[in-house]
Write an enzyme that holds these catalytic residues in place. Sequence first.
Site, PDB file in Angstrom:
ATOM      1  N   HIS A 118       0.870  -1.179   0.000  1.00  0.00           N
ATOM      2  CA  HIS A 118       0.000   0.000   0.000  1.00  0.00           C
ATOM      3  C   HIS A 118       0.915   1.239   0.000  1.00  0.00           C
ATOM      4  CE1 HIS A 118      -2.866   2.901   1.807  1.00  0.00           C
ATOM      5  NE2 HIS A 118      -3.819   2.077   1.440  1.00  0.00           N
ATOM      6  N   ASP A 195       3.151  -4.499   7.972  1.00  0.00           N
ATOM      7  CA  ASP A 195       1.925  -3.713   7.861  1.00  0.00           C
ATOM      8  C   ASP A 195       0.753  -4.696   7.992  1.00  0.00           C
ATOM      9  OD1 ASP A 195      -0.385  -2.530   6.940  1.00  0.00           O
ATOM     10  OD2 ASP A 195       0.498  -1.724   5.098  1.00  0.00           O
ATOM     11  N   GLN A 198      -4.428  -5.242   6.833  1.00  0.00           N
ATOM     12  CA  GLN A 198      -5.410  -6.142   6.213  1.00  0.00           C
ATOM     13  C   GLN A 198      -5.419  -7.538   6.826  1.00  0.00           C
ATOM     14  OE1 GLN A 198      -7.759  -5.356   4.158  1.00  0.00           O
ATOM     15  NE2 GLN A 198      -7.105  -3.275   3.712  1.00  0.00           N
ATOM     16  N   LYS A 221     -10.372  -0.957  10.580  1.00  0.00           N
ATOM     17  CA  LYS A 221     -10.503  -2.139   9.716  1.00  0.00           C
ATOM     18  C   LYS A 221     -10.804  -3.385  10.534  1.00  0.00           C
ATOM     19  CE  LYS A 221      -7.338  -0.298   6.235  1.00  0.00           C
ATOM     20  NZ  LYS A 221      -8.128   0.019   5.051  1.00  0.00           N
ATOM     21  N   CYS A 359      -4.814   2.516  -3.669  1.00  0.00           N
ATOM     22  CA  CYS A 359      -3.557   3.008  -3.076  1.00  0.00           C
ATOM     23  C   CYS A 359      -2.417   2.015  -3.271  1.00  0.00           C
ATOM     24  CB  CYS A 359      -3.709   3.354  -1.598  1.00  0.00           C
ATOM     25  SG  CYS A 359      -4.865   4.665  -1.287  1.00  0.00           S
TER      26      CYS A 359
HETATM   27  N1  PMP Z   1      -1.751  -0.680   4.555  1.00  0.00           N
HETATM   28  C1  PMP Z   1      -2.686  -1.443   3.978  1.00  0.00           C
HETATM   29  C2  PMP Z   1      -2.318  -2.803   3.467  1.00  0.00           C
HETATM   30  C3  PMP Z   1      -3.988  -0.956   3.866  1.00  0.00           C
HETATM   31  O1  PMP Z   1      -4.936  -1.706   3.281  1.00  0.00           O
HETATM   32  C4  PMP Z   1      -4.302   0.333   4.372  1.00  0.00           C
HETATM   33  C5  PMP Z   1      -5.695   0.908   4.249  1.00  0.00           C
HETATM   34  N2  PMP Z   1      -6.282   0.770   3.005  1.00  0.00           N
HETATM   35  C6  PMP Z   1      -3.284   1.066   4.975  1.00  0.00           C
HETATM   36  C7  PMP Z   1      -2.024   0.525   5.046  1.00  0.00           C
HETATM   37  C8  PMP Z   1      -3.544   2.410   5.545  1.00  0.00           C
HETATM   38  O2  PMP Z   1      -4.410   2.353   6.616  1.00  0.00           O
HETATM   39  P1  PMP Z   1      -5.039   3.665   7.257  1.00  0.00           P
HETATM   40  O3  PMP Z   1      -5.650   4.436   6.128  1.00  0.00           O
HETATM   41  O4  PMP Z   1      -6.045   3.157   8.222  1.00  0.00           O
HETATM   42  O5  PMP Z   1      -3.923   4.404   7.912  1.00  0.00           O
END
Ligand code: PMP
Length: 401
Positions: A118, A195, A198, A221, A359
């Site tokens: 991401h 990270d 997910q 999430k 993203c």
């Molecule tokens: N890493 C991953 C794999 C994600 O899916 C996301 C959210 N789509 C993020 C980081 C960022 O998370 P947040 O917007 O809650 O900071």
Amino acid sequence: MEIRKQFPILDTQVYGKPLVYFDNAATTQKPQQVIDALTGYYTSLNSNIHRGAHYLAAQATEEYEQTRIRVQQFINARHRHEIVFTRGTTESINLVAATFGQRFLHEGDEVIVSGMEHHSNIVPWQLACERAGARLRVIPFSDEGVLDIESYKGLFNEHTRIVAVNHVSNTLGTINPVEELTSIAHQHNVPILIDGAQSISHIKVDVQKIGCDFYCFSGHKMYAPMGVGVMYGREELLNELPPYQGGGEMIKDVTFEKTTYNELPFKFEAGTPSVGDVLGLKSAIDFMEEIGVENIHAIESELTEYAFAKMQAIEGIRFFGTAPNKTSVISFLIGEAHPYDVGTLLDKLGIAVRTGHHCTQPIMDRYGIPGTVRASFACYNTKEEVDIFIAALNRIAPMLM
Ligand code: PMP
């Protein structure tokens, strides 16, 4: 417990149709007990923590610190002071990248990330690398969406300072072998950040078993409110890092000449935290543990297999992310139709999916596509909803071919 009944928003109608919410990888809905925790905090507990000498401040502080212990147990961290509350995964990764970068990254150094990250696990490292004169190295992945472990091993050299990879890809759904990735990094004496945005709501996470040095995730999430996240870090490393932001509880003593810093975890918690959201996170963990994380995973896997089998029969459908080990994310395209068109048509039928690059622009470049349509399931979704989704796709597909 009847899971679905706990989520008031799932009774919503959109355009006169029952809402089918398949955008859970973006954010999950919140069960009543989390909503109650949040309103309960503002109704009877609201006050600033750690500072006040009065009853409400003491109670709120107690609840806040109890949540820290709850999170520690949830991910099996060794110490409660290894749990730092942030606003979410993005802030957690920025915290590590900025402070680790300041302390350990120098000209010519290298940071390993994967090709399926991401942007939140790419850009903070690019910023840190830019400041230090360091550079990113990227682990490639196969067409199915599986990381190439041999290439990963080949990326290490004497300049490698840290590895940052996701546990689960938000676009491909791949569950990465984080224990193996960690053990390889550690063979080279290199720390690793995972990270977990997910994975945290789908897989039982045990940071000691994984052996990772940092693990980051977002509350929103995993059925908790927006505005709270976690940065887990191993004590030894956290002690070596400089503070991130200054102010509030992160100090021990301040003079104009010199400031000394508070102990862990407060060194990394500057300013007033989102206390109500943190208490909501405790409630979300209660919710998940009442069902059992393994049961959540089983419900979602069954739904994913059910949906995937039916979707395969749709003419012109293409899937992105077909790794054998996956969570409940299905990314696809129908023929050459633009993902946004598919998403808009589904929306008119009451079905919420995500469209675009999610993203993860480097993943889109890897496949040479502008984006995908992404359906992602949570434990409250049902086979009936999948049937509605399949019927909608069957109606839409001929219109777009
Ligand atoms: N890493 C991953 C794999 C994600 O899916 C996301 C959210 N789509 C993020 C980081 C960022 O998370 P947040 O917007 O809650 O900071």
